[in-house]
Scaffold this motif. Structure first.
Motif, PDB file in Angstrom:
ATOM      1  N   LYS A   1      15.076  -1.259   3.027  1.00  0.00           N
ATOM      2  CA  LYS A   1      14.327  -2.242   2.702  1.00  0.00           C
ATOM      3  C   LYS A   1      13.200  -1.947   2.325  1.00  0.00           C
ATOM      4  CE  LYS A   1      16.916  -5.232   6.066  1.00  0.00           C
ATOM      5  NZ  LYS A   1      16.700  -6.152   7.561  1.00  0.00           N
ATOM      6  N   VAL A   2      12.439  -0.843   3.037  1.00  0.00           N
ATOM      7  CA  VAL A   2      11.418  -0.317   2.750  1.00  0.00           C
ATOM      8  C   VAL A   2      11.165   0.060   1.220  1.00  0.00           C
ATOM      9  CG1 VAL A   2       9.536   1.578   3.328  1.00  0.00           C
ATOM     10  CG2 VAL A   2      10.808   0.404   5.239  1.00  0.00           C
ATOM     11  N   VAL A   3      12.146   0.953   0.915  1.00  0.00           N
ATOM     12  CA  VAL A   3      12.380   1.591  -0.424  1.00  0.00           C
ATOM     13  C   VAL A   3      12.261   0.488  -1.637  1.00  0.00           C
ATOM     14  CG1 VAL A   3      13.837   2.798  -2.009  1.00  0.00           C
ATOM     15  CG2 VAL A   3      13.452   3.665   0.131  1.00  0.00           C
ATOM     16  N   GLU A   4      13.102  -0.621  -1.240  1.00  0.00           N
ATOM     17  CA  GLU A   4      12.955  -2.005  -1.916  1.00  0.00           C
ATOM     18  C   GLU A   4      11.579  -2.461  -2.123  1.00  0.00           C
ATOM     19  OE1 GLU A   4      15.893  -4.210  -0.432  1.00  0.00           O
ATOM     20  OE2 GLU A   4      17.553  -2.928  -0.808  1.00  0.00           O
ATOM     21  N   ALA A   5      11.046  -2.435  -1.218  1.00  0.00           N
ATOM     22  CA  ALA A   5       9.700  -3.128  -1.157  1.00  0.00           C
ATOM     23  C   ALA A   5       8.748  -2.366  -2.158  1.00  0.00           C
ATOM     24  CB  ALA A   5       9.306  -3.181   0.384  1.00  0.00           C
ATOM     25  N   ILE A   6       8.799  -0.992  -1.981  1.00  0.00           N
ATOM     26  CA  ILE A   6       8.148  -0.012  -2.570  1.00  0.00           C
ATOM     27  C   ILE A   6       8.496  -0.281  -4.021  1.00  0.00           C
ATOM     28  CG2 ILE A   6       7.428   2.148  -3.153  1.00  0.00           C
ATOM     29  CD1 ILE A   6       7.930   2.856  -0.164  1.00  0.00           C
TER      30      ILE A   6
ATOM     31  N   GLY B   1       0.628  -1.326   0.217  1.00  0.00           N
ATOM     32  CA  GLY B   1       0.108   0.149   0.003  1.00  0.00           C
ATOM     33  C   GLY B   1       0.663   1.208  -0.063  1.00  0.00           C
ATOM     34  N   LEU B   2       2.178   1.115   0.358  1.00  0.00           N
ATOM     35  CA  LEU B   2       3.201   2.193   0.389  1.00  0.00           C
ATOM     36  C   LEU B   2       3.212   3.091  -1.065  1.00  0.00           C
ATOM     37  CD1 LEU B   2       5.740   1.259   2.985  1.00  0.00           C
ATOM     38  CD2 LEU B   2       3.562   2.647   3.449  1.00  0.00           C
ATOM     39  N   SER B   3       2.952   2.226  -2.029  1.00  0.00           N
ATOM     40  CA  SER B   3       3.206   2.889  -3.449  1.00  0.00           C
ATOM     41  C   SER B   3       1.897   3.731  -3.953  1.00  0.00           C
ATOM     42  CB  SER B   3       3.511   1.837  -4.409  1.00  0.00           C
ATOM     43  OG  SER B   3       2.263   0.681  -4.569  1.00  0.00           O
ATOM     44  N   THR B   4       1.029   3.562  -3.009  1.00  0.00           N
ATOM     45  CA  THR B   4      -0.294   4.182  -3.451  1.00  0.00           C
ATOM     46  C   THR B   4      -0.298   5.781  -2.799  1.00  0.00           C
ATOM     47  OG1 THR B   4      -1.775   3.285  -1.685  1.00  0.00           O
ATOM     48  CG2 THR B   4      -1.347   1.939  -3.708  1.00  0.00           C
ATOM     49  N   LEU B   5       0.497   6.011  -1.692  1.00  0.00           N
ATOM     50  CA  LEU B   5       0.192   7.534  -1.299  1.00  0.00           C
ATOM     51  C   LEU B   5       1.609   8.013  -1.174  1.00  0.00           C
ATOM     52  CD1 LEU B   5       0.341   7.085   2.841  1.00  0.00           C
ATOM     53  CD2 LEU B   5       1.200   5.351   1.387  1.00  0.00           C
ATOM     54  N   PRO B   6       1.646   9.486  -1.115  1.00  0.00           N
ATOM     55  CA  PRO B   6       2.790  10.355  -1.147  1.00  0.00           C
ATOM     56  C   PRO B   6       3.829  10.039   0.193  1.00  0.00           C
ATOM     57  CG  PRO B   6       0.874  11.617  -1.808  1.00  0.00           C
ATOM     58  CD  PRO B   6       0.661  10.483  -1.123  1.00  0.00           C
ATOM     59  N   LEU B   7       4.959   9.608   0.049  1.00  0.00           N
ATOM     60  CA  LEU B   7       5.780   9.134   1.361  1.00  0.00           C
ATOM     61  C   LEU B   7       7.019   9.669   1.177  1.00  0.00           C
ATOM     62  CD1 LEU B   7       6.315   7.466   3.668  1.00  0.00           C
ATOM     63  CD2 LEU B   7       6.832   5.546   2.331  1.00  0.00           C
ATOM     64  N   TRP B   8       7.676  10.506   2.019  1.00  0.00           N
ATOM     65  CA  TRP B   8       8.953  10.918   2.108  1.00  0.00           C
ATOM     66  C   TRP B   8       9.657  10.225   3.197  1.00  0.00           C
ATOM     67  CZ3 TRP B   8      10.199  16.912   1.493  1.00  0.00           C
ATOM     68  CH2 TRP B   8      11.390  17.032   1.200  1.00  0.00           C
ATOM     69  N   ILE B   9      10.725   9.262   2.907  1.00  0.00           N
ATOM     70  CA  ILE B   9      11.568   8.829   3.805  1.00  0.00           C
ATOM     71  C   ILE B   9      13.001   9.410   3.829  1.00  0.00           C
ATOM     72  CG2 ILE B   9      12.773   6.443   4.285  1.00  0.00           C
ATOM     73  CD1 ILE B   9      10.426   5.075   2.786  1.00  0.00           C
ATOM     74  N   MET B  10      13.498   9.840   4.874  1.00  0.00           N
ATOM     75  CA  MET B  10      14.847  10.069   5.377  1.00  0.00           C
ATOM     76  C   MET B  10      15.749   9.416   6.256  1.00  0.00           C
ATOM     77  SD  MET B  10      13.839  14.356   6.109  1.00  0.00           S
ATOM     78  CE  MET B  10      12.632  15.116   5.200  1.00  0.00           C
TER      79      MET B  10
ATOM     80  N   ALA C   1       9.666  -2.737  -5.676  1.00  0.00           N
ATOM     81  CA  ALA C   1       9.170  -4.203  -6.010  1.00  0.00           C
ATOM     82  C   ALA C   1       7.824  -4.064  -6.734  1.00  0.00           C
ATOM     83  CB  ALA C   1       9.358  -5.144  -4.925  1.00  0.00           C
ATOM     84  N   THR C   2       6.853  -3.331  -6.092  1.00  0.00           N
ATOM     85  CA  THR C   2       5.351  -3.043  -6.851  1.00  0.00           C
ATOM     86  C   THR C   2       5.608  -2.376  -8.223  1.00  0.00           C
ATOM     87  OG1 THR C   2       5.238  -0.929  -5.920  1.00  0.00           O
ATOM     88  CG2 THR C   2       4.833  -2.525  -4.328  1.00  0.00           C
ATOM     89  N   GLY C   3       6.659  -1.833  -8.572  1.00  0.00           N
ATOM     90  CA  GLY C   3       6.680  -1.362  -9.977  1.00  0.00           C
ATOM     91  C   GLY C   3       6.139   0.137 -10.153  1.00  0.00           C
ATOM     92  N   ASP C   4       6.100   0.621  -8.867  1.00  0.00           N
ATOM     93  CA  ASP C   4       5.598   2.086  -8.874  1.00  0.00           C
ATOM     94  C   ASP C   4       5.940   2.698  -7.554  1.00  0.00           C
ATOM     95  OD1 ASP C   4       4.414   4.380  -8.991  1.00  0.00           O
ATOM     96  OD2 ASP C   4       2.179   3.586  -8.782  1.00  0.00           O
ATOM     97  N   ASP C   5       7.123   3.553  -7.860  1.00  0.00           N
ATOM     98  CA  ASP C   5       7.734   4.256  -6.662  1.00  0.00           C
ATOM     99  C   ASP C   5       7.698   6.032  -7.298  1.00  0.00           C
ATOM    100  OD1 ASP C   5       9.630   4.867  -8.981  1.00  0.00           O
ATOM    101  OD2 ASP C   5      11.201   4.158  -7.668  1.00  0.00           O
ATOM    102  N   SER C   6       6.766   5.914  -7.970  1.00  0.00           N
ATOM    103  CA  SER C   6       6.316   7.564  -8.199  1.00  0.00           C
ATOM    104  C   SER C   6       5.975   8.525  -7.342  1.00  0.00           C
ATOM    105  CB  SER C   6       5.100   7.586  -9.342  1.00  0.00           C
ATOM    106  OG  SER C   6       3.787   7.009  -9.091  1.00  0.00           O
TER     107      SER C   6
END
Length: 272
Positions: free
Chosen positions: A189-194, A165-174, A196-201
């Motif tokens: 790891k979180v970024v890799e999981a996002i 679900g993280l790929s469906t909302l705006p998220l800023w990780i620092m 992996a969904t094919g959408d990190d936009s």
């Protein structure tokens, strides 16, 4: 000690307790919601149309503030930012974790309480946190991606397994590469999981070279943090992320400079 003197002392203690609970407009709620956390709630008490609805900002603290003393939650983050002069013209809730993984369900019970008691704009609910609170931010956003307008996670990671679900909302990780408390690999790891969904936009990942764990706490005091958060809504077309803001180490190091000269953050209430 006379009865009269005893009563005066009791009254003084009670008034002091009330003053502490209502400091800076934050009200302490203990045992308010069965099966949830004790929490602070902030109503900016600005003059506005009673029909207007306002955003809700959720602050999740790190492990050092865990326990059963709500005063600890004032040490850094949203409450301290307001105390230092950062004007945040919106509802704020700051629960206290007794010392465990943050529970998205328990957090959301407080959100539902806020929606019942205040004019919360359900399309503009935000969450941010660091360290253990960074984990909590990711977990909450992953659990309720269709209810969180956007999220900002600092030096955290993830505890929940399903991160799609993280790929469906705006998220800023620092996260800083010099973090010795929580390895930057946890955010990787979180970024890799996002991805992996094919959408990190809808993802911004600031992997800050040489930045340590404590430095990122200053992000809570930056105007840019709130301008970025409040620029998002569930009603945005495609729920696109706002990439017009930047936060770097120079901004972080200068975070406290303009706090006492802050203006009210821009916000227009939506009428019913």
């Amino acid at each position: 000690m006379t009865l009269y003197t005893r009563r005066i002392l009791i009254l003084i203690v009670a008034l002091c307790s009330m003053a502490m609970s209502y400091a800076q407009g934050f009200v302490a709620h203990r045992g308010e919601i069965p099966g949830s956390y004790d929490f602070w709630f902030y109503d900016p008490e600005t003059e506005h149309d009673p029909r207007a609805h306002f955003p809700l900002l959720i602050f999740l603290h790190g492990r050092s503030l865990c326990g059963h003393d709500l005063q600890r939650v004032k040490k850094y983050g949203a409450i301290d930012a307001v105390a230092k002069g950062r004007v945040i013209d919106t509802y704020i809730m700051a629960p206290q974790n007794p010392g465990e993984t943050w529970s998205p369900l328990k957090i959301w019970k407080i959100v539902e309480w806020a929606e019942e008691h205040y004019h919360v704009d359900k399309s503009r609910i935000y969450v941010y946190g660091m360290s253990l609170g960074g984990y909590g931010t990711i977990d909450l956003a992953a659990t309720y991606p269709d209810k969180i307008a956007c999220a900002m996670a600092l030096c955290g990671g993830a505890s929940v397994r399903n991160l799609q679900g993280l790929s469906t909302l705006p998220l800023w990780i620092m996260h800083g590469t010099a973090d010795s408390a929580v390895s930057v690999k946890e955010s990787d790891k979180v970024v890799e999981a996002i991805r992996a969904t094919g959408d990190d936009s809808r993802l911004i990942y600031s992997r800050m070279k040489g930045v340590n764990h404590g430095q990122l706490a200053r992000v809570f005091y930056l105007r840019q943090t709130y301008d970025w958060l409040f620029s998002h809504s569930l009603g945005d077309p495609g729920r696109e992320i706002n990439r017009m803001f930047d936060i770097d180490i120079n901004m972080i190091n200068a975070a406290y400079r303009d706090l006492n000269n802050d203006d009210v953050l821009p916000f227009s209430g939506d009428e019913e």
